[in-house]
Design a protein around this motif. Structure first.
Motif, short mmCIF file in Angstrom:
data_model
loop_
_atom_site.label_atom_id
_atom_site.label_comp_id
_atom_site.label_asym_id
_atom_site.label_seq_id
_atom_site.Cartn_x
_atom_site.Cartn_y
_atom_site.Cartn_z
N VAL A 51 0.85 -1.20 0.00
CA VAL A 51 0.00 0.00 0.00
C VAL A 51 0.88 1.24 0.00
O VAL A 51 1.84 1.32 0.78
CB VAL A 51 -0.93 0.05 1.24
N LYS A 76 -2.20 -2.77 -10.81
CA LYS A 76 -2.49 -3.59 -9.63
C LYS A 76 -2.06 -2.92 -8.33
O LYS A 76 -2.31 -3.45 -7.24
CB LYS A 76 -1.80 -4.95 -9.76
N ARG A 78 -1.93 -0.67 -5.04
CA ARG A 78 -2.96 -0.25 -4.09
C ARG A 78 -2.54 1.09 -3.49
O ARG A 78 -1.56 1.16 -2.75
CB ARG A 78 -3.15 -1.31 -3.01
N VAL A 119 -7.52 -1.11 2.45
CA VAL A 119 -6.95 -0.97 1.11
C VAL A 119 -6.00 -2.12 0.81
O VAL A 119 -5.93 -2.61 -0.33
CB VAL A 119 -6.25 0.40 0.97
N ARG A 122 -7.47 -4.87 -0.90
CA ARG A 122 -8.04 -4.46 -2.19
C ARG A 122 -9.52 -4.11 -2.08
O ARG A 122 -10.30 -4.28 -3.02
CB ARG A 122 -7.84 -5.56 -3.25
N THR A 203 -13.34 -2.86 -5.66
CA THR A 203 -12.43 -1.80 -6.12
C THR A 203 -12.74 -1.42 -7.56
O THR A 203 -12.77 -0.24 -7.92
CB THR A 203 -10.97 -2.28 -6.03
#
Length: 217
Positions: A51, A76, A78, A119, A122, A203
């Motif tokens: 993240v 991909k 985050r 997060v 995801r 998401t």
């Protein structure tokens, strides 16, 4: 294995305070820090954190521009916004840039930590106040506008309700309570929504909403 985190914020004291807090969490590990866009690109590319927590008001190049470039390189990734600003325009721009979380510096540190964990899984996260105005906007759209050929027109009334609440950041249990249905029923509706919209996760639904222009410009 701990979730790795990169912190991008030009306010050193805030960044150090957040780093110290995350150091007390056994499941989170700060692996990189940056104070501007140039450093952010460098450390995120080098460490590839699970993240990246990004302030929007960076000097020079904004956090939104940073997010857009990082997502262009790797969709991909985050990314989560953590900022003092929480108006509709910044939220919409952040989501459109690919961020799946938006937390406010006015929230408690415990809430920020919870947002990072969300997060990392995801899942979309929106600060409570932000969730309310995003949801209100969706409801206004549903009442006052015709969707014509929009893919959303294929959703049933109940599916649209689940869609609205999902992109507003509500978890399955919260949606179930709001609509007076079971969690299993929520999951069934969400699976149908994903199939109809060609999405794969909650998401994706948040990003879809931003691309459709459902958030304020």
């Amino acid at each position: 294995m701990a979730t790795t985190v990169a912190l991008v914020d030009d306010h050193r004291l805030f960044r150090e305070g957040l780093r110290a807090l995350l150091a007390t969490q056994s499941d989170l590990k700060v692996v990189a820090e940056a104070s501007d866009a140039h450093e952010a690109f460098e450390v995120v590319r080098q460490t590839n954190p699970d993240v990246a927590v990004i302030d929007l008001l960076l000097p020079g190049v904004s956090g939104i521009q940073v997010a857009r470039e990082l997502m262009r390189e790797d969709p991909k990734r985050r990314l989560m916004a953590l900022s003092m600003v929480r108006d509709e325009q910044h939220v919409a721009q952040a989501l459109d840039a690919g961020m799946i979380g938006y937390a406010s510096k006015e929230q408690s540190m415990d809430e920020v930590v919870a947002a990072i964990r969300t997060v990392a899984q995801r899942q979309p996260y929106l600060a409570p106040g932000i969730s309310r105005f995003v949801l209100d906007d969706y409801r206004r759209l549903r009442r006052g506008q015709s969707e014509g050929g929009s893919p959303l027109a294929s959703l049933t009334h109940r599916e649209r309700e689940v869609f609205d609440l999902t992109v507003a950041g509500m978890a399955t249990a919260e949606i179930a309570r709001q609509l007076y249905i079971s969690k299993r029923t929520v999951e069934t509706h969400r699976a149908r929504i994903l199939r109809k919209l060609g999405a794969h996760s909650a998401t994706d639904l948040v990003r879809f909403a931003a691309r459709m222009g459902l958030l304020p410009p």
